[in-house]
Scaffold this active site. Structure first.
Site, PDB file in Angstrom:
ATOM      1  N   HIS A 221     -10.039   5.475  -0.859  1.00  0.00           N
ATOM      2  CA  HIS A 221     -10.491   4.090  -0.816  1.00  0.00           C
ATOM      3  C   HIS A 221      -9.269   3.166  -0.794  1.00  0.00           C
ATOM      4  O   HIS A 221      -8.436   3.195  -1.695  1.00  0.00           O
ATOM      5  CB  HIS A 221     -11.387   3.741  -2.003  1.00  0.00           C
ATOM      6  CG  HIS A 221     -12.164   2.467  -1.803  1.00  0.00           C
ATOM      7  ND1 HIS A 221     -13.054   2.302  -0.786  1.00  0.00           N
ATOM      8  CD2 HIS A 221     -12.169   1.303  -2.485  1.00  0.00           C
ATOM      9  CE1 HIS A 221     -13.596   1.105  -0.862  1.00  0.00           C
ATOM     10  NE2 HIS A 221     -13.065   0.465  -1.874  1.00  0.00           N
ATOM     11  N   VAL A 222      -9.184   2.395   0.271  1.00  0.00           N
ATOM     12  CA  VAL A 222      -8.050   1.485   0.464  1.00  0.00           C
ATOM     13  C   VAL A 222      -7.874   0.589  -0.750  1.00  0.00           C
ATOM     14  O   VAL A 222      -8.838   0.008  -1.253  1.00  0.00           O
ATOM     15  CB  VAL A 222      -8.276   0.620   1.724  1.00  0.00           C
ATOM     16  CG1 VAL A 222      -7.390  -0.610   1.713  1.00  0.00           C
ATOM     17  CG2 VAL A 222      -7.983   1.437   2.979  1.00  0.00           C
ATOM     18  N   HIS A 223      -6.637   0.495  -1.241  1.00  0.00           N
ATOM     19  CA  HIS A 223      -6.361  -0.411  -2.356  1.00  0.00           C
ATOM     20  C   HIS A 223      -4.951  -0.977  -2.244  1.00  0.00           C
ATOM     21  O   HIS A 223      -4.011  -0.275  -1.925  1.00  0.00           O
ATOM     22  CB  HIS A 223      -6.562   0.282  -3.710  1.00  0.00           C
ATOM     23  CG  HIS A 223      -5.847   1.578  -3.867  1.00  0.00           C
ATOM     24  ND1 HIS A 223      -6.307   2.763  -3.304  1.00  0.00           N
ATOM     25  CD2 HIS A 223      -4.706   1.900  -4.533  1.00  0.00           C
ATOM     26  CE1 HIS A 223      -5.484   3.749  -3.620  1.00  0.00           C
ATOM     27  NE2 HIS A 223      -4.510   3.259  -4.356  1.00  0.00           N
ATOM     28  N   LEU A 224      -4.865  -2.274  -2.512  1.00  0.00           N
ATOM     29  CA  LEU A 224      -3.602  -3.005  -2.447  1.00  0.00           C
ATOM     30  C   LEU A 224      -2.996  -3.071  -3.845  1.00  0.00           C
ATOM     31  O   LEU A 224      -3.627  -3.532  -4.787  1.00  0.00           O
ATOM     32  CB  LEU A 224      -3.857  -4.425  -1.921  1.00  0.00           C
ATOM     33  CG  LEU A 224      -2.674  -5.403  -1.955  1.00  0.00           C
ATOM     34  CD1 LEU A 224      -1.591  -4.978  -0.975  1.00  0.00           C
ATOM     35  CD2 LEU A 224      -3.147  -6.828  -1.645  1.00  0.00           C
TER      36      LEU A 224
ATOM     37  N   TYR B  17       0.842  -1.196   0.000  1.00  0.00           N
ATOM     38  CA  TYR B  17       0.000   0.000   0.000  1.00  0.00           C
ATOM     39  C   TYR B  17       0.880   1.249   0.000  1.00  0.00           C
ATOM     40  O   TYR B  17       1.984   1.246   0.560  1.00  0.00           O
ATOM     41  CB  TYR B  17      -0.877   0.032   1.259  1.00  0.00           C
ATOM     42  CG  TYR B  17      -1.768  -1.160   1.440  1.00  0.00           C
ATOM     43  CD1 TYR B  17      -3.101  -1.136   1.046  1.00  0.00           C
ATOM     44  CD2 TYR B  17      -1.282  -2.329   2.044  1.00  0.00           C
ATOM     45  CE1 TYR B  17      -3.925  -2.234   1.232  1.00  0.00           C
ATOM     46  CE2 TYR B  17      -2.091  -3.435   2.229  1.00  0.00           C
ATOM     47  CZ  TYR B  17      -3.420  -3.387   1.824  1.00  0.00           C
ATOM     48  OH  TYR B  17      -4.236  -4.472   2.004  1.00  0.00           O
TER      49      TYR B  17
END
Length: 353
Positions: free
Chosen positions: A259-262, A251
């Protein structure tokens, strides 16, 4: 009841600048913003909040580029900044978001504010605790790991989903729903191709659940983080299993989009979209937080700690990630990387948490 707007710095806690309705506010390099970078003008941007319409007009005044979600505004040009989008003050540094609140004056002198959170806005720790009321039942649901919304259905639900996109960083939310961008999805996550890949293989694993940033992650999201990592490894196996390239999963400390994103990215960095020092350093310094390190942090501390000075890592000199040689420019770095492409890159053994 009156609606007010706040400009909130993402990489520094306790920094909030009030933007009164329809009043022009000029900000840039100053003690108020704590920006000392001389590439940022003292009058870098003009901001005018349209509180009733839910956006802020941003006009770039300074010479060096101001951007919204990595789109450069241009000198003397104007763009709209909406909740969930990220404003970088100059050269894709110093990230800000906007938050709208309802403000009502009581019979006494004290003013009470009720924060209206957008699904895509990042919380600023400490600051949020001091200035907001306790979270409502509805707000608590957005951080409950058991409340993962399923992918949108047809009919009214789909229409409602589309209407909510204005509260998110537009690019990611739209791409999440685009079948052409999707390479995998299940009830908890969706995997999309990065629209501007920084390597031959570059995917993003996103949860359907509304998690604005790493700072919003709690121990309740542990199983989701582990699932995201497992899905990332599955995508590598399914789509790049024959490749000899090495991959990393991780991350960004301060992502350019909400918005959380890997990130699941191959280590060749062979892409025309990799254009500047910020792009390179965001994947090749401690600014890139390994997925397993984040999982361990949540297991042990119940939260993710992001250093306030993380954005300074983007200014570090260009250094080859394979041999640590310093390079003076991106074109020379890319030419240097060709020497490593001829050598086999061996992936480390996969482990599933």
């Amino acid at each position: 009841m009156m609606r007010v707007c706040w400009l909130v710095r993402q990489d520094i806690q306790q920094q909030r600048i009030k933007l009164p309705h329809l009043e022009t506010v000029v900000i840039g390099r100053s003690p108020e913003t704590k920006i000392t970078d001389k590439k940022c003008s003292r009058q870098q941007v003009q901001l005018k909040a349209e509180c009733n319409k839910g956006y802020v007009k941003v006009k770039q005044v300074g010479v060096n580029p101001t951007s919204i979600d990595s789109v450069i505004i241009g000198k003397n040009q104007e763009m709209k900044l909406q909740p969930g989008q990220v404003l970088h003050m100059v050269n894709e540094l110093y990230p800000y978001i906007i938050e709208f609140e309802e403000e009502a004056k009581s019979s006494g002198l004290e003013t009470h504010r009720k924060r209206k959170r957008s699904a895509g806005s990042n919380s600023i720790e400490g600051d949020a605790a001091q200035e907001t009321e306790p979270m409502t039942e509805q707000e608590l649901e957005t951080t409950d790991a058991s409340q993962y919304p399923l992918p949108p259905k047809k009919g009214k639900d789909a229409s409602a989903k589309k209407e909510s996109l204005g509260h998110w960083s537009q690019g990611l939310k739209i791409s999440m729903q685009d079948p052409k961008m999707q390479v995998y999805k299940d009830e908890q996550v969706v995997v999309i191709k990065d629209k501007y890949p920084k390597a031959r293989y570059h995917w993003l694993v996103l949860p359907w659940a509304s998690i604005s940033s790493l700072k919003a992650v709690t121990s309740e999201h542990l199983e989701l983080l582990q699932h995201m990592h497992t899905v990332g490894e599955k995508v590598i196996s399914d789509f790049a299993g024959c490749s000899k390239l090495r991959f990393r999963l991780g991350y960004h400390a301060i992502p350019s989009m909400s918005h959380v994103h890997l990130h699941v990215i191959s280590q060749d960095f062979d892409s025309p979209c990799l254009k500047n020092k910020k792009h390179w350093n965001s994947f090749n310094t401690e600014y890139f937080l390994e997925s397993k390190a984040i999982i361990k942090m949540v297991q042990e501390a119940g939260r993710v700690t992001v250093q306030d000075e993380s954005s300074e890592l983007l200014k570090l000199p260009l250094r080859c990630h394979e041999c640590q040689q310093l390079l003076p420019s991106i074109p020379q770095l890319k030419e240097h990387l060709r020497k490593h492409w001829a050598k086999p890159q061996i992936n480390k053994p996969k482990t599933v948490d």
